[in-house]
Every structure is written in structure tokens, then in C-alpha cells.
Design a protein around this motif. Sequence first.
Motif, PDB file in Angstrom:
ATOM      1  N   TYR A  38       0.810  -1.222   0.000  1.00  0.00           N
ATOM      2  CA  TYR A  38       0.000   0.000   0.000  1.00  0.00           C
ATOM      3  C   TYR A  38       0.839   1.265   0.000  1.00  0.00           C
ATOM      4  O   TYR A  38       0.529   2.232  -0.673  1.00  0.00           O
ATOM      5  N   SER A  39       1.922   1.284   0.814  1.00  0.00           N
ATOM      6  CA  SER A  39       2.671   2.536   0.914  1.00  0.00           C
ATOM      7  C   SER A  39       3.405   2.828  -0.387  1.00  0.00           C
ATOM      8  O   SER A  39       3.496   3.990  -0.797  1.00  0.00           O
ATOM      9  N   TYR A  40       3.892   1.772  -1.048  1.00  0.00           N
ATOM     10  CA  TYR A  40       4.555   2.010  -2.333  1.00  0.00           C
ATOM     11  C   TYR A  40       3.532   2.479  -3.366  1.00  0.00           C
ATOM     12  O   TYR A  40       3.791   3.402  -4.146  1.00  0.00           O
ATOM     13  N   ALA A  41       2.352   1.868  -3.344  1.00  0.00           N
ATOM     14  CA  ALA A  41       1.283   2.312  -4.244  1.00  0.00           C
ATOM     15  C   ALA A  41       0.934   3.773  -3.976  1.00  0.00           C
ATOM     16  O   ALA A  41       0.689   4.551  -4.908  1.00  0.00           O
ATOM     17  N   ALA A  42       0.944   4.165  -2.681  1.00  0.00           N
ATOM     18  CA  ALA A  42       0.629   5.557  -2.335  1.00  0.00           C
ATOM     19  C   ALA A  42       1.664   6.501  -2.927  1.00  0.00           C
ATOM     20  O   ALA A  42       1.317   7.572  -3.440  1.00  0.00           O
ATOM     21  N   ALA A  43       2.952   6.114  -2.875  1.00  0.00           N
ATOM     22  CA  ALA A  43       4.000   6.976  -3.437  1.00  0.00           C
ATOM     23  C   ALA A  43       3.807   7.134  -4.943  1.00  0.00           C
ATOM     24  O   ALA A  43       3.903   8.243  -5.484  1.00  0.00           O
ATOM     25  N   MET A  44       3.509   6.035  -5.636  1.00  0.00           N
ATOM     26  CA  MET A  44       3.264   6.150  -7.080  1.00  0.00           C
ATOM     27  C   MET A  44       1.986   6.928  -7.349  1.00  0.00           C
ATOM     28  O   MET A  44       1.883   7.634  -8.358  1.00  0.00           O
ATOM     29  N   GLY A  45       1.016   6.822  -6.405  1.00  0.00           N
ATOM     30  CA  GLY A  45      -0.209   7.609  -6.518  1.00  0.00           C
ATOM     31  C   GLY A  45       0.087   9.103  -6.469  1.00  0.00           C
ATOM     32  O   GLY A  45      -0.522   9.883  -7.199  1.00  0.00           O
ATOM     33  N   VAL A  46       1.051   9.499  -5.609  1.00  0.00           N
ATOM     34  CA  VAL A  46       1.421  10.914  -5.540  1.00  0.00           C
ATOM     35  C   VAL A  46       2.005  11.355  -6.883  1.00  0.00           C
ATOM     36  O   VAL A  46       1.684  12.432  -7.394  1.00  0.00           O
ATOM     37  N   ALA A  47       2.833  10.488  -7.480  1.00  0.00           N
ATOM     38  CA  ALA A  47       3.373  10.807  -8.810  1.00  0.00           C
ATOM     39  C   ALA A  47       2.234  10.970  -9.817  1.00  0.00           C
ATOM     40  O   ALA A  47       2.217  11.930 -10.598  1.00  0.00           O
ATOM     41  N   GLY A  48       1.260  10.058  -9.758  1.00  0.00           N
ATOM     42  CA  GLY A  48       0.114  10.150 -10.661  1.00  0.00           C
ATOM     43  C   GLY A  48      -0.695  11.410 -10.420  1.00  0.00           C
ATOM     44  O   GLY A  48      -1.169  12.051 -11.356  1.00  0.00           O
ATOM     45  N   PHE A  49      -0.812  11.782  -9.140  1.00  0.00           N
ATOM     46  CA  PHE A  49      -1.548  12.995  -8.763  1.00  0.00           C
ATOM     47  C   PHE A  49      -0.869  14.227  -9.362  1.00  0.00           C
ATOM     48  O   PHE A  49      -1.529  15.094  -9.952  1.00  0.00           O
ATOM     49  N   VAL A  50       0.469  14.294  -9.234  1.00  0.00           N
ATOM     50  CA  VAL A  50       1.213  15.438  -9.773  1.00  0.00           C
ATOM     51  C   VAL A  50       1.017  15.509 -11.285  1.00  0.00           C
ATOM     52  O   VAL A  50       0.742  16.584 -11.832  1.00  0.00           O
ATOM     53  N   ILE A  51       1.110  14.362 -11.956  1.00  0.00           N
ATOM     54  CA  ILE A  51       0.951  14.358 -13.410  1.00  0.00           C
ATOM     55  C   ILE A  51      -0.438  14.860 -13.800  1.00  0.00           C
ATOM     56  O   ILE A  51      -0.580  15.746 -14.645  1.00  0.00           O
ATOM     57  N   SER A  52      -1.493  14.337 -13.127  1.00  0.00           N
ATOM     58  CA  SER A  52      -2.835  14.754 -13.552  1.00  0.00           C
ATOM     59  C   SER A  52      -3.106  16.207 -13.182  1.00  0.00           C
ATOM     60  O   SER A  52      -3.844  16.889 -13.896  1.00  0.00           O
ATOM     61  N   LEU A  53      -2.478  16.680 -12.086  1.00  0.00           N
ATOM     62  CA  LEU A  53      -2.633  18.091 -11.725  1.00  0.00           C
ATOM     63  C   LEU A  53      -2.033  18.993 -12.802  1.00  0.00           C
ATOM     64  O   LEU A  53      -2.629  20.002 -13.190  1.00  0.00           O
ATOM     65  N   VAL A  54      -0.852  18.600 -13.305  1.00  0.00           N
ATOM     66  CA  VAL A  54      -0.199  19.387 -14.356  1.00  0.00           C
ATOM     67  C   VAL A  54      -1.085  19.437 -15.598  1.00  0.00           C
ATOM     68  O   VAL A  54      -1.304  20.511 -16.174  1.00  0.00           O
ATOM     69  N   ILE A  55      -1.654  18.280 -15.983  1.00  0.00           N
ATOM     70  CA  ILE A  55      -2.514  18.270 -17.176  1.00  0.00           C
ATOM     71  C   ILE A  55      -3.758  19.116 -16.927  1.00  0.00           C
ATOM     72  O   ILE A  55      -4.185  19.886 -17.790  1.00  0.00           O
ATOM     73  N   ALA A  56      -4.350  18.974 -15.733  1.00  0.00           N
ATOM     74  CA  ALA A  56      -5.568  19.727 -15.418  1.00  0.00           C
ATOM     75  C   ALA A  56      -5.301  21.221 -15.469  1.00  0.00           C
ATOM     76  O   ALA A  56      -6.106  21.993 -16.000  1.00  0.00           O
ATOM     77  N   ILE A  57      -4.145  21.658 -14.936  1.00  0.00           N
ATOM     78  CA  ILE A  57      -3.815  23.086 -14.963  1.00  0.00           C
ATOM     79  C   ILE A  57      -3.653  23.550 -16.408  1.00  0.00           C
ATOM     80  O   ILE A  57      -4.107  24.630 -16.792  1.00  0.00           O
ATOM     81  N   GLY A  58      -3.035  22.678 -17.235  1.00  0.00           N
ATOM     82  CA  GLY A  58      -2.906  23.000 -18.656  1.00  0.00           C
ATOM     83  C   GLY A  58      -4.267  23.220 -19.290  1.00  0.00           C
ATOM     84  O   GLY A  58      -4.471  24.186 -20.040  1.00  0.00           O
ATOM     85  N   PHE A  59      -5.215  22.348 -18.962  1.00  0.00           N
ATOM     86  CA  PHE A  59      -6.567  22.451 -19.496  1.00  0.00           C
ATOM     87  C   PHE A  59      -7.220  23.765 -19.060  1.00  0.00           C
ATOM     88  O   PHE A  59      -7.826  24.475 -19.862  1.00  0.00           O
ATOM     89  N   ILE A  60      -7.049  24.097 -17.767  1.00  0.00           N
ATOM     90  CA  ILE A  60      -7.696  25.293 -17.234  1.00  0.00           C
ATOM     91  C   ILE A  60      -7.113  26.556 -17.860  1.00  0.00           C
ATOM     92  O   ILE A  60      -7.839  27.475 -18.250  1.00  0.00           O
ATOM     93  N   ILE A  61      -5.767  26.574 -18.009  1.00  0.00           N
ATOM     94  CA  ILE A  61      -5.135  27.739 -18.629  1.00  0.00           C
ATOM     95  C   ILE A  61      -5.646  27.910 -20.059  1.00  0.00           C
ATOM     96  O   ILE A  61      -5.988  29.011 -20.501  1.00  0.00           O
ATOM     97  N   MET A  62      -5.759  26.773 -20.766  1.00  0.00           N
ATOM     98  CA  MET A  62      -6.221  26.817 -22.147  1.00  0.00           C
ATOM     99  C   MET A  62      -7.652  27.350 -22.234  1.00  0.00           C
ATOM    100  O   MET A  62      -7.968  28.187 -23.073  1.00  0.00           O
ATOM    101  N   GLN A  63      -8.531  26.868 -21.313  1.00  0.00           N
ATOM    102  CA  GLN A  63      -9.919  27.324 -21.307  1.00  0.00           C
ATOM    103  C   GLN A  63      -9.998  28.811 -20.991  1.00  0.00           C
ATOM    104  O   GLN A  63     -10.782  29.539 -21.595  1.00  0.00           O
ATOM    105  N   ALA A  64      -9.161  29.247 -20.031  1.00  0.00           N
ATOM    106  CA  ALA A  64      -9.191  30.654 -19.632  1.00  0.00           C
ATOM    107  C   ALA A  64      -8.751  31.531 -20.804  1.00  0.00           C
ATOM    108  O   ALA A  64      -9.349  32.582 -21.069  1.00  0.00           O
ATOM    109  N   ARG A  65      -7.704  31.082 -21.525  1.00  0.00           N
ATOM    110  CA  ARG A  65      -7.208  31.854 -22.656  1.00  0.00           C
ATOM    111  C   ARG A  65      -8.302  31.955 -23.717  1.00  0.00           C
ATOM    112  O   ARG A  65      -8.528  32.998 -24.308  1.00  0.00           O
TER     113      ARG A  65
END
Lengths: 289, 301
Positions: free
Chosen positions: B268-295
Amino acid sequence: MTTATTGAPYRPPRLRQAIRKTLLYVAIIFVTAITIFPIYWMIVSTIQPNKYSLSFPPPFFPQEISFTQFGLLFAQRPIANWLKNSFVIASISMLLVTALSVLGAYALSSLRWRGRSLFGLFLLVTQMLPEILVLVPLYILYNQLEQLNSLPALAVVDAAFALPVCIWILKGVFDAVPPEVLDAALVDGCSEFSTVWRIVLPLSLPGLVAVAVVAFFGGWNEFLYASILVGSTELMPASVGLTTLSGLSGVLVEQYMGAGMIFSILPVAFYLSMQRYIIAGLSAGAVKG
Amino acid sequence: MKPSSGKVHRRLHLLPYLLALPIILYEGIFIVSPILQGIYGSFTRIDLGSGKPQIWVGLANYARMFADDLFWQALKNTLTISAMVIIVALVAALATALLFNRPFRFRAGARALMMIPWAFPEVPVVMIFIWILSPQFGVANVVARLIPGVTQNPMWLQDSNLAIGSVVLISAWKAFPFYSLVILAALQSVSQELYDAAKVDGANVFQLFRNITLPGILPTIEVLLVLAVIFSFKGFALIFLLTGGGPNYATETVILRIYNAAFRFYDYSYAAAMGVAGFVISLVIAIGFIIMQARRARELA
């Protein structure tokens, strides 16, 4: 032929148009056939006796039609119980999401307040997070609280993931209600609550149906959470139950495909009839600009 | 009492917060708080089976993640599979949207048929394709045997390259109708007058597409591209049920890697660490989407 200067053979415009039209229809039929072939194949494999399916190469058109597999499926497999569990999960999720999304959509659409765009941003980000990120911690939590193997505990998680999309769908529908109607009602002494109840909601009925559809079938279709948070065969929803069929000995291909068909009929029918609203919500602004 | 509408809104200035509160609480309990717990858990060791207490291990899980070949392989798989799915799905979507934008008989019916893959639940989709790709009886073999040199039924989901190809095509099949419909809506909002004017000026089909159609739908395609990245990064059930990440980790994406670590190896703890990596990746994509929509919103304003 006076016009044949370019070297191309002269064709009267009408013939040219006919060729163009034919080509268009050929292309459309070809594309549509490829797209729906897998679905066609599921239906064929369900309705023909399996001696045809289990020959190679299989015939492209059903040679014989039989419907006994549905009876056997319900008699021999707990599929009725699986569908019932799916129905319970989907209904709880639908009730929660529909109620909550009215609140959220009204706050986003009709009211001006500080933090409104932050709230929208919050919803957008939660909508985009992969479901698995929440699953590991939630599994540990449910394990501690002894909430594994509980259909309502599963449904509330499904609802949390359907809620943001549904708020966007309903916001789009509320946006279309003319503000003059709202102002007139408020000036006439209607309370904010009765304005929403008597004017906004009836005008937004298709949107409400779309939200109910997304929430219901979100829970109905959901596989990941259901497979981890519910372990008992008694409480298994159909999305998980179907995946166990392939491993069972004695499950015949027409039963297997038939089970998939029964499971899919409702979501396909409802999604297709509500697609306009659902797609607008899923793409959150990409459609309307 | 007949207050002016301005007064009404001042009287009700608490209302939006009261409406938003239950939603923020709800998403907070079921999404935000588990993610925060996951971030905390990634710095600890969690042992559910033995009942040992959770102990703080600092960056150990992350050190392990960066040294884990399978994690990097999963990242690479996610990138290549997503890129292929997105390209295939968007090209198919654009082609079908252009085709279905022409007037023809039964257009509404044909469009509804095209939307079926999108409306189909993932689990039965996998059931159909496992049957279609069955090495023994699958109908896909009939098509494959038409290719000269193919005398045996291919092992569709057991051979690495074929499995990647199958996963990509099935995912694209499921995804493209949605993109197609969105592009179609954009096509229909391109001004007909522009086409008429260009035709009068003698523009040919390709010039019309390049100079009118494409600029008209490019903003929509941009947004769809980011959405497609999000959808394919999130994807789980389709790949999981088709291949489970195999053969030999060839189709194991980051999301499947997290799942397998947590629920196949109870790590579980190793999965949680990879989950944090996945969270960072999806946050970056989501921010990209939001910036694009705002523009885009700014451009339209």
C-alpha cells in the motif's frame, strides 16, 4: 468536346454529382459498419446456437436463432442478484448526485459571489483526477471502519466522482434560463427557494434527467471501486459479476455475450437519448466555447 | 415587500456559500481527504495484514520508486499508449466528423449508431473484444488471415506488440465518437458565408479545408487534445480487463502499476508513493486544461 482542355474526361454535372453522392454513401456505410461491427458481433454471438460461434471461420450472419440462453443465464447464474445490486448502487448515487448538483449548479450559474470561479476550478480538478488515487487510502479507511462489503458505502464514492460532471451539465442548462424570468419572480415576492423550485427546475427538466442518467449509470457501469470495495459474491454488482463469468467453467459463449447485452441495453439507450447534455458537461465548455 | 433585485441579492449574499458548502464537504470527504491521506501514507510503511502500526519512513518509498524499472516502464507505456490512442482517436474523429457534416439521408440515425461505442459500458466492451480476439474462434482471425503470409491465428493479447496494438485500437474505438461529436458541433458553427465567399473566389476543397475549416475548429481540437490526454491517463478498466498490464508488463500503465502494487502485492505505501506521482501528473494536465480554457474565454470576450 470544348471543355476537355484539362485532360479530364468531360462529365455532365449531374452524373458527376451522382458519383460524388454514391461515394459519400459508400464511405458512410463503410465507416458505420466498421464502428458498430463489434456490437453486431455481440448480438450475433448471443442469438445463434454456439455450434456456429465455435466453428472457424464463423458465419457472418446468424444461421439459426434461439433465445433459450437468456432463461438458462438467469436460472444458472446469479445475474438477477448482480443486477439488483447494481440497481441499488446506481439509485443511491443518482439521488445524492441529483440533489447536490442542483445546489452546485445554481451557485455557479445564477449567483454572483466571491470564490465562484475558485469553486468551479475545484470541481474541474476533482473531475480530472484518476479514480485509483482515491482508492488506496479509501480502501484502508473502509477497512478500518468495517465498511467493506457495503453497497451504500460504495455508492457514495461513485457519487463523488459523478458530481462534478453533473454540476457542469446542470450549470449549462440553468444558464439557458433567461435571467429576466428569475428577476420577475423575485420581484413578485417569490423566495429564492420557490423561484428555483417552481421556475428554474421545471424549465431545466431535460438537464435534470441527464444528470440523473449520468449519476445512475456511472454507478451501474463502475468497475474499479466495486471490484475492490465489495468482495462478497452476495453483494457483487453486475459490472464485477460479468468479469467472473469468463472464468467459470460451463459458461457458454451465448450466455456470456447475452449477459453483456442485458447489462448494456439500459446505459446505451439512456446515454444516447441524453448525449447532447452529457457531452456538453464532459467537455465543460469545449463545445459551446 | 417588494425589494429591488439588487437588494434581494444583498440579503442573500450568504446563499452561494451555503449551497457550495455541502458539495465542498462531500468532495472533501471522499476525494480530497483520501488524497491527503495518500500523500501522508507515501512517507510511511503501512502493513494491513499483520496489524503493525504505520511507521514513518521518510522518502524511502520515493527512493524505491525512482530506482524501480517497472515504474519507469509504466511511465513509458503510459506515454506511448496514450499518444497512439489520442492520435488514432482524434484522426478518426476528425475524418468521421467531416464525413457526417455533409447532408445525407438518415444522417440522424447514422450518427446515433456511431455514438454507440461511447455509450457502451467498459466491462461488456472488453467481453466483446476478448471474444472477437479469441485465438481459437475470434472473428478477428478471419480478417488477419486475409493478409498474405498469415497462416496461423495471431495471439492478439498474448504477444507484446499485438497486445499494445489491440489495446490502442479498442481504446480509440471507444473514445473517438465523443471527440467526433464535439468536432461536428464545431464544424457546424463555422460560418457558411466564408465557404460561399471562398467558392466564388475559386478555392478548391483542400484550400477550403486548410484556410476555413481548420482555423475554425482548431481551438476545439486543442481543447479535445488536452481532454484526451486526461481521459487516457485516467483509463483503467479497459486495459486492466483486456491484459491486466501484460504480457510481460508491455501494457502496464502508471494507473495499472498503482493498482497492481496495492491490490496484487498489498504494497500500500509504495502504491501511495506512485499515486502521488500520478496525482502530480494529472494536476499538471488539469492546470494545462484550465489555462487553455481561460485563454479561450479571454479571446471570445
